[in-house]
Write a protein that holds these residues in place. Structure first.
Motif, PDB file in Angstrom:
ATOM      1  N   THR A  55       0.827  -1.218   0.000  1.00 35.82           N
ATOM      2  CA  THR A  55       0.000   0.000   0.000  1.00 35.82           C
ATOM      3  C   THR A  55       0.860   1.267   0.000  1.00 35.82           C
ATOM      4  O   THR A  55       2.085   1.209   0.068  1.00 35.82           O
ATOM      5  N   ASP A  56       0.192   2.391  -0.065  1.00 31.72           N
ATOM      6  CA  ASP A  56       0.873   3.683  -0.101  1.00 31.72           C
ATOM      7  C   ASP A  56       1.132   4.247   1.292  1.00 31.72           C
ATOM      8  O   ASP A  56       1.437   5.411   1.452  1.00 31.72           O
ATOM      9  N   LYS A  57       0.976   3.432   2.290  1.00 31.48           N
ATOM     10  CA  LYS A  57       1.039   3.896   3.677  1.00 31.48           C
ATOM     11  C   LYS A  57       2.270   4.766   3.968  1.00 31.48           C
ATOM     12  O   LYS A  57       2.177   5.789   4.630  1.00 31.48           O
ATOM     13  N   LYS A  58       3.439   4.330   3.454  1.00 26.92           N
ATOM     14  CA  LYS A  58       4.679   5.049   3.708  1.00 26.92           C
ATOM     15  C   LYS A  58       4.567   6.523   3.296  1.00 26.92           C
ATOM     16  O   LYS A  58       5.022   7.420   4.001  1.00 26.92           O
ATOM     17  N   TYR A  59       3.912   6.747   2.155  1.00 25.01           N
ATOM     18  CA  TYR A  59       3.767   8.116   1.676  1.00 25.01           C
ATOM     19  C   TYR A  59       2.757   8.893   2.509  1.00 25.01           C
ATOM     20  O   TYR A  59       2.902  10.089   2.744  1.00 25.01           O
ATOM     21  N   GLN A  60       1.723   8.166   2.963  1.00 24.26           N
ATOM     22  CA  GLN A  60       0.738   8.829   3.830  1.00 24.26           C
ATOM     23  C   GLN A  60       1.410   9.260   5.125  1.00 24.26           C
ATOM     24  O   GLN A  60       1.177  10.344   5.643  1.00 24.26           O
ATOM     25  N   ILE A  61       2.267   8.371   5.652  1.00 23.87           N
ATOM     26  CA  ILE A  61       2.969   8.692   6.900  1.00 23.87           C
ATOM     27  C   ILE A  61       3.873   9.902   6.685  1.00 23.87           C
ATOM     28  O   ILE A  61       3.914  10.819   7.500  1.00 23.87           O
ATOM     29  N   ASP A  62       4.552   9.917   5.563  1.00 25.17           N
ATOM     30  CA  ASP A  62       5.454  11.037   5.264  1.00 25.17           C
ATOM     31  C   ASP A  62       4.662  12.348   5.207  1.00 25.17           C
ATOM     32  O   ASP A  62       5.083  13.377   5.733  1.00 25.17           O
ATOM     33  N   GLU A  63       3.492  12.273   4.560  1.00 25.76           N
ATOM     34  CA  GLU A  63       2.658  13.463   4.421  1.00 25.76           C
ATOM     35  C   GLU A  63       2.173  13.945   5.797  1.00 25.76           C
ATOM     36  O   GLU A  63       2.243  15.121   6.121  1.00 25.76           O
ATOM     37  N   LEU A  64       1.700  12.999   6.613  1.00 27.07           N
ATOM     38  CA  LEU A  64       1.210  13.371   7.939  1.00 27.07           C
ATOM     39  C   LEU A  64       2.349  13.909   8.796  1.00 27.07           C
ATOM     40  O   LEU A  64       2.180  14.849   9.565  1.00 27.07           O
ATOM     41  N   LYS A  65       3.530  13.303   8.643  1.00 21.87           N
ATOM     42  CA  LYS A  65       4.694  13.789   9.387  1.00 21.87           C
ATOM     43  C   LYS A  65       4.905  15.269   9.125  1.00 21.87           C
ATOM     44  O   LYS A  65       5.081  16.065  10.045  1.00 21.87           O
ATOM     45  N   LYS A  66       4.868  15.642   7.845  1.00 19.79           N
ATOM     46  CA  LYS A  66       5.083  17.047   7.503  1.00 19.79           C
ATOM     47  C   LYS A  66       4.016  17.929   8.157  1.00 19.79           C
ATOM     48  O   LYS A  66       4.323  18.983   8.697  1.00 19.79           O
ATOM     49  N   ILE A  67       2.756  17.475   8.089  1.00 19.26           N
ATOM     50  CA  ILE A  67       1.667  18.267   8.666  1.00 19.26           C
ATOM     51  C   ILE A  67       1.856  18.410  10.183  1.00 19.26           C
ATOM     52  O   ILE A  67       1.777  19.509  10.728  1.00 19.26           O
ATOM     53  N   TYR A  68       2.166  17.306  10.878  1.00 23.28           N
ATOM     54  CA  TYR A  68       2.312  17.353  12.341  1.00 23.28           C
ATOM     55  C   TYR A  68       3.502  18.211  12.766  1.00 23.28           C
ATOM     56  O   TYR A  68       3.418  18.981  13.722  1.00 23.28           O
ATOM     57  N   ILE A  69       4.623  18.067  12.057  1.00 25.03           N
ATOM     58  CA  ILE A  69       5.797  18.857  12.443  1.00 25.03           C
ATOM     59  C   ILE A  69       5.492  20.333  12.249  1.00 25.03           C
ATOM     60  O   ILE A  69       5.843  21.178  13.067  1.00 25.03           O
ATOM     61  N   GLN A  70       4.784  20.621  11.178  1.00 29.69           N
ATOM     62  CA  GLN A  70       4.421  22.018  10.930  1.00 29.69           C
ATOM     63  C   GLN A  70       3.522  22.547  12.050  1.00 29.69           C
ATOM     64  O   GLN A  70       3.698  23.667  12.520  1.00 29.69           O
ATOM     65  N   GLU A  71       2.574  21.708  12.493  1.00 29.07           N
ATOM     66  CA  GLU A  71       1.689  22.146  13.563  1.00 29.07           C
ATOM     67  C   GLU A  71       2.471  22.402  14.854  1.00 29.07           C
ATOM     68  O   GLU A  71       2.259  23.390  15.545  1.00 29.07           O
ATOM     69  N   PHE A  72       3.406  21.502  15.146  1.00 30.54           N
ATOM     70  CA  PHE A  72       4.241  21.665  16.333  1.00 30.54           C
ATOM     71  C   PHE A  72       5.061  22.961  16.225  1.00 30.54           C
ATOM     72  O   PHE A  72       5.131  23.747  17.178  1.00 30.54           O
ATOM     73  N   ASP A  73       5.620  23.166  15.045  1.00 29.19           N
ATOM     74  CA  ASP A  73       6.380  24.398  14.836  1.00 29.19           C
ATOM     75  C   ASP A  73       5.524  25.626  15.090  1.00 29.19           C
ATOM     76  O   ASP A  73       5.963  26.593  15.684  1.00 29.19           O
ATOM     77  N   ASP A  74       4.281  25.544  14.596  1.00 30.83           N
ATOM     78  CA  ASP A  74       3.374  26.683  14.794  1.00 30.83           C
ATOM     79  C   ASP A  74       3.145  26.952  16.277  1.00 30.83           C
ATOM     80  O   ASP A  74       3.096  28.090  16.710  1.00 30.83           O
ATOM     81  N   ILE A  75       3.007  25.852  17.037  1.00 31.52           N
ATOM     82  CA  ILE A  75       2.743  26.013  18.467  1.00 31.52           C
ATOM     83  C   ILE A  75       3.926  26.676  19.168  1.00 31.52           C
ATOM     84  O   ILE A  75       3.770  27.621  19.919  1.00 31.52           O
ATOM     85  N   ILE A  76       5.144  26.160  18.907  1.00 27.66           N
ATOM     86  CA  ILE A  76       6.277  26.682  19.684  1.00 27.66           C
ATOM     87  C   ILE A  76       6.872  27.944  19.091  1.00 27.66           C
ATOM     88  O   ILE A  76       7.500  28.714  19.780  1.00 27.66           O
ATOM     89  N   ARG A  77       6.632  28.142  17.809  1.00 30.05           N
ATOM     90  CA  ARG A  77       7.257  29.302  17.185  1.00 30.05           C
ATOM     91  C   ARG A  77       6.867  30.584  17.908  1.00 30.05           C
ATOM     92  O   ARG A  77       7.680  31.436  18.211  1.00 30.05           O
ATOM     93  N   HIS A  78       5.587  30.651  18.221  1.00 31.27           N
ATOM     94  CA  HIS A  78       5.045  31.829  18.850  1.00 31.27           C
ATOM     95  C   HIS A  78       5.807  32.138  20.136  1.00 31.27           C
ATOM     96  O   HIS A  78       6.238  33.252  20.377  1.00 31.27           O
ATOM     97  N   LYS A  79       6.028  31.085  20.919  1.00 24.08           N
ATOM     98  CA  LYS A  79       6.700  31.263  22.202  1.00 24.08           C
ATOM     99  C   LYS A  79       8.152  31.719  21.988  1.00 24.08           C
ATOM    100  O   LYS A  79       8.620  32.647  22.643  1.00 24.08           O
ATOM    101  N   HIS A  80       8.841  31.068  21.071  1.00 22.14           N
ATOM    102  CA  HIS A  80      10.234  31.438  20.815  1.00 22.14           C
ATOM    103  C   HIS A  80      10.343  32.855  20.301  1.00 22.14           C
ATOM    104  O   HIS A  80      11.240  33.599  20.682  1.00 22.14           O
ATOM    105  N   ILE A  81       9.408  33.225  19.462  1.00 20.14           N
ATOM    106  CA  ILE A  81       9.448  34.580  18.931  1.00 20.14           C
ATOM    107  C   ILE A  81       9.241  35.581  20.061  1.00 20.14           C
ATOM    108  O   ILE A  81       9.956  36.569  20.163  1.00 20.14           O
ATOM    109  N   LEU A  82       8.307  35.265  20.954  1.00 23.76           N
ATOM    110  CA  LEU A  82       8.063  36.170  22.073  1.00 23.76           C
ATOM    111  C   LEU A  82       9.327  36.366  22.904  1.00 23.76           C
ATOM    112  O   LEU A  82       9.667  37.475  23.296  1.00 23.76           O
ATOM    113  N   SER A  83      10.051  35.265  23.141  1.00 21.97           N
ATOM    114  CA  SER A  83      11.225  35.423  23.989  1.00 21.97           C
ATOM    115  C   SER A  83      12.323  36.193  23.259  1.00 21.97           C
ATOM    116  O   SER A  83      13.063  36.965  23.857  1.00 21.97           O
ATOM    117  N   GLU A  84      12.424  36.019  21.936  1.00 19.23           N
ATOM    118  CA  GLU A  84      13.409  36.806  21.185  1.00 19.23           C
ATOM    119  C   GLU A  84      13.024  38.296  21.198  1.00 19.23           C
ATOM    120  O   GLU A  84      13.881  39.160  21.306  1.00 19.23           O
TER     121      GLU A  84
END
Ligand code: ADP
Ligand code: MG
Length: 828
Positions: free
Chosen positions: A661-690
């Motif tokens: 199946t194409d599962k590997k590609y689905q996982i890769d796609e979701l990985k990108k989405i999740y990492i981006q979401e995590f980045d969005d969450i912490i970016r705000h905090k890091h920017i505030l401290s800078e």
């Protein structure tokens, strides 16, 4: 000049081709069965290659020789083994076969140029792979168009909409293999995609797969001795089960389509190899229950897109449905109920993209130099030079054509519209000719200009004046991700600096200046590395994709490259997504130009697992650091992020044996989405401290700057000049860089002040004497220092401090040690 006129939707599941001709679109029908599209499927049997419907029919019975959904692997390194030919075929080759088949529909016409559509979320590598397929199919010119734009063009042009004010639309495209959601701004004449999201591994095929896994397998298990049927179907162990899998997948799709119009459907399973013979009944309710999660995945992206753009559903005028999966009543009804926006279904969702591609092709001039034009008697006959100026797109009923001649001209001109409906007749010409010509509505108007000398002998003609009236055109195509340059950071890591931002409109061009961060001796093997990546600028470098990579070795230099030298970089991205990089190092007078059109990327499930693990570790650490801060909302977001990543991590680990199946590609796609979401969450905090840090340093500086030299004052002004832009950039690296500049200026000013040595002396005085080399000299200097302070002799004190500093066994690190670090890449 001719327009491209041919539009192609190269879909994951179905493809089609259409032509623009004088404002009208005609879809080239498949001569077999007269359908508008063909399945994007290729089969290889007994020396015969079949493409389309025939190939799809074989997919149930002869799956190992039938290939489909390869668009989802465009740009990957995946190859398909073709037993019949005993060779491997890439997704690009298979796609070019589908394109060839489409070209055959245009019997007898020689097609050299075409517009081919791609999902808006296709990255540079996937886009280039699509172009390559076009060239392999024999086209000489390929222009790419994003599918949501195509759908809107089809919609706005063919429904004759009169739009008088700015509107926002959503294009919800749920096809066979990809899901795309785009936000479109439309005014009376132009369309613009202003943001989009997508998942390249979410489509109708996934519903079919779920259908097999969650409905058919349990039903078969219930009525037979079969156990763990799903696992057997997808494992490479037993080919009989694989065969059954593809047969069931085929039947699931048929039943799924039937359930869009009926409440129930049935599937007949007759599989002799495993002695299974059954009739299964399925209800629409059962089907809706299993596709819920997939719809939610799509809807999550819709909500996020709206939220990211600070909009609410009430700001959207309508939702345009595209893709065969949007025929499913549950999806239509959910969209309608949950957004309360008008859901537009009047256009056939499976041909909208083909039609839009042809509209665009009809407005896009071909850049191919046509041999005929070079050789035509027309060009040879033109004994004088004339420049023709006009607006190629117009919404008015007439348009101005201006002709400029280089020298004065005693003769006549004439302008004729190709349909014969307009002719100026012979008119006296002058050096500058201006003529209003009437336009036919909602079509392209072709005019020919003739010039005659005083004896009325023709001396010039130009038949390529084309003005399109009333059709919507697009304001340009946005790039789907940030494009960044990787740069050295003091920690030894690297970060990304944005060159082009997501949603910048193609074509793009930029020059930036950087400095060399290490010495590279001539004739050495040391390297300077220019790495251009595509992805999200705020996230980890590793979660992005390299699209242009240049290594310049010391062997290429005549002189040494010294730390601190300037490096000039020019970046360009063409409308068709070719990236060119020019590197110029003026100190060495070295210039390197390269054009990249990468069309392949690698996905290894091991690398994927380790990337997910890294992200997961980062989230877990952030949670640990945050626990005592009692910021519950922030923690809850992090916890959710941790949970998604950890589920995904387990899926990746479990996927190691899945070869089908194409599962590997689905996982890769979701990985990108999740990492981006995590980045969005912490970016705000890091920017505030800078930002906090920035304000603190600037506060101290505003006190000290008065004591600085004129040059330091000038430097200060220079640093804070573009402060607003940087502080609002939402980019922590840029703000951090500013902080560093301010900090080092502050330190320099401070160190130059004589009074500063009083602080410094007391600092040294309270150090343990054991950190100094010569104890007796140390105590003597301490006494002298006290005295110097009593006498307010700061010059003396300064000298004492320097001597004390020299006695220190371990010298403290200076803040500007950054300057002494050697970068890995060699550029910062
Ligand atoms: P793509 O753009 O990916 O090539 P299409 O827009 O042609 O795909 O959509 C194909 C998908 O739509 C397939 O998964 C097909 O099963 C699904 N589909 C087509 N018609 C229907 C229908 N009536 N009900 C549900 N799904 C449908
Ligand atoms: Mg499509």
């Amino acid at each position: 000049m001719k327009n491209i006129n041919i539009g192609i939707d190269l879909g994951t599941t179905n493809s089609g081709i259409a032509k623009y001709d004088n404002g009208k679109i005609s879809i080239y029908k498949n001569p077999v069965g007269f359908k508008d599209t063909i399945p994007s499927v290729v089969s290889f049997r007994k020396g015969r290659i079949q493409i389309g419907e025939k190939a799809r029919e074989h997919s149930a019975t002869n799956a190992e020789n039938v290939f489909s959904s390869f668009k989802r692997k465009m740009g990957s390194d995946e190859v398909y083994y073709i037993k019949d030919l005993d060779k491997n075929c890439s997704p690009i080759e298979l796609s070019s076969m589908v394109l060839n088949e489409l070209v055959n529909f245009a019997q007898g016409e020689s097609l050299k140029s075409a517009v081919i559509t791609i999902p808006a979320s296709f990255d540079t590598i996937q886009s280039n792979a699509t172009k390559k397929a076009g060239y392999q199919a024999g086209f000489e010119e390929i222009v790419l168009l994003q599918e949501p734009i195509a759908a809107c063009l089809a919609y706005s042009n063919s429904l004759n909409l009169e739009i008088t004010e700015d509107k926002k639309w959503l294009v919800y495209d749920f096809g066979g293999g990809t899901f795309d959601i785009a936000l479109i701004k439309i005014n009376e004449r132009e369309l613009k995609v202003f943001d989009h999201k997508g998942n390249n591994f979410l489509g109708g095929v996934d519903l079919d797969t779920l259908f097999v896994e969650k409905i058919i397998c349990p039903k078969i298990e219930k009525q037979t001795q079969e156990k763990n049927l799903w696992e057997k179907l997808i494992s490479k162990e037993n080919t009989d089960y694989n065969k059954l899998f593809f047969e069931l997948l085929f039947k699931a799709e048929e039943a799924k389509k039937e359930l869009s119009i009926k409440e129930t459907s049935s599937i007949e399973v007759d599989f002799d190899e495993l002695s299974i013979s059954l009739d299964l009944d399925i209800t629409r309710k059962e089907f809706e229950a299993i596709i819920k999660t997939k719809f939610e995945e799509s809807f999550h992206l819709v909500e996020k897109l709206i939220k990211d753009n600070l909009l609410t559903f009430s700001d959207i005028e309508r939702i345009i449905l595209v893709g065969g999966t949007t025929y499913i009543p549950y999806i239509r009804q959910q969209l309608q109920e949950r957004t309360q926006i008008q859901v537009e279904t009047s256009l056939d969702p499976t041909t909208a993209v083909i039609i839009g591609a042809a509209y665009y092709a009809g407005s896009k001039p071909s850049e191919l130099i046509e041999e005929e034009i070079v050789k035509t008697p027309q060009a040879e006959q033109n004994s004088i030079h004339a420049e023709t100026i006009y607006e190629p797109h117009s919404k008015d009923s007439e348009e101005l054509i201006v002709v400029l001649l280089t020298e004065s001209f005693d003769g006549y001109y004439r302008i004729i519209r190709a349909d014969g409906g307009f002719d100026t007749g012979l008119l006296k010409a002058s050096k500058k000719i201006a003529e209003f010509v009437p336009l036919l509505e909602k079509t392209s108007n072709q005019f020919t200009l003739f010039l005659y000398d005083s004896q009325q002998k023709q001396v010039f003609s130009n038949d390529s004046i084309q003005i399109t009236n009333g059709l919507y055109s697009i304001l340009g195509q946005p790039i789907p991700n940030d494009i960044c340059l990787e740069l050295d950071e003091e920690s030894g890591k690297s970060h990304m600096e944005i060159i082009f931002k997501k949603n910048d409109i193609l074509p793009l061009k930029k020059t930036i200046y950087k400095t060399c961060s290490k010495n590279i001796l001539k004739n050495s093997d040391q390297k300077l590395i220019i790495n251009v990546v595509e992805g999200n600028a705020g996230s980890m470098v590793g979660s992005n994709q390299s699209i242009g990579y240049i290594e310049i070795s010391g062997r290429d230099f005549d002189q040494d490259l010294v730390k601190g030298m300037d490096i000039e970089l020019n970046f360009k991205v063409s409308e068709s997504r070719d990236l060119s990089i020019d590197v110029y190092i003026s100190a060495l007078d070295l210039e390197i130009n390269e054009v990249f059109n990468p069309h392949q990327r690698m996905i290894s499930i091991d690398k994927l697992s380790s990337e997910i693990k890294n992200a997961l570790d980062a989230v877990t650490e952030e949670i640990r650091n945050e626990v005592q801060n009692e910021n519950y909302e922030y923690l809850a977001k992090l916890k959710r992020s941790e949970e998604s990543l950890s589920i995904l991590y387990n899926e990746a680990l479990e996927n190691k044996n899945d070869a089908i199946t194409d599962k590997k590609y689905q996982i890769d796609e979701l990985k990108k989405i999740y990492i981006q979401e995590f980045d969005d969450i912490i970016r705000h905090k890091h920017i505030l401290s800078e930002l906090d840090e920035y304000n603190k340093i600037k506060d101290s500086l505003s006190f000290y700057i008065e004591k600085g030299s004129p040059r330091q004052k000038e430097e200060y002004e220079k640093i804070i000049k573009n402060e607003k832009e940087i502080l609002q950039s939402n980019n922590k690296y840029l703000i951090r860089k500013k902080n560093k500049e301010l900090e080092s200026l502050l330190e320099n000013i401070y160190n130059n002040q004589d009074e500063s040595y009083i602080d410094y002396f007391y600092y040294l005085r309270f150090e343990d004497p054991s950190v100094f080399k010569d104890r007796s000299k140390h105590s003597k200097l301490m006494q002298l220092g006290e005295k110097a302070i009593d006498n307010s002799n700061l010059t003396e004190l300064k000298s004492i401090c320097h001597q004390l500093y020299n006695l220190l066994i371990v010298k403290p690190k200076r803040k500007d040690d950054f300057n002494t670090f050697d970068g890995n890449l060699g550029i910062k």
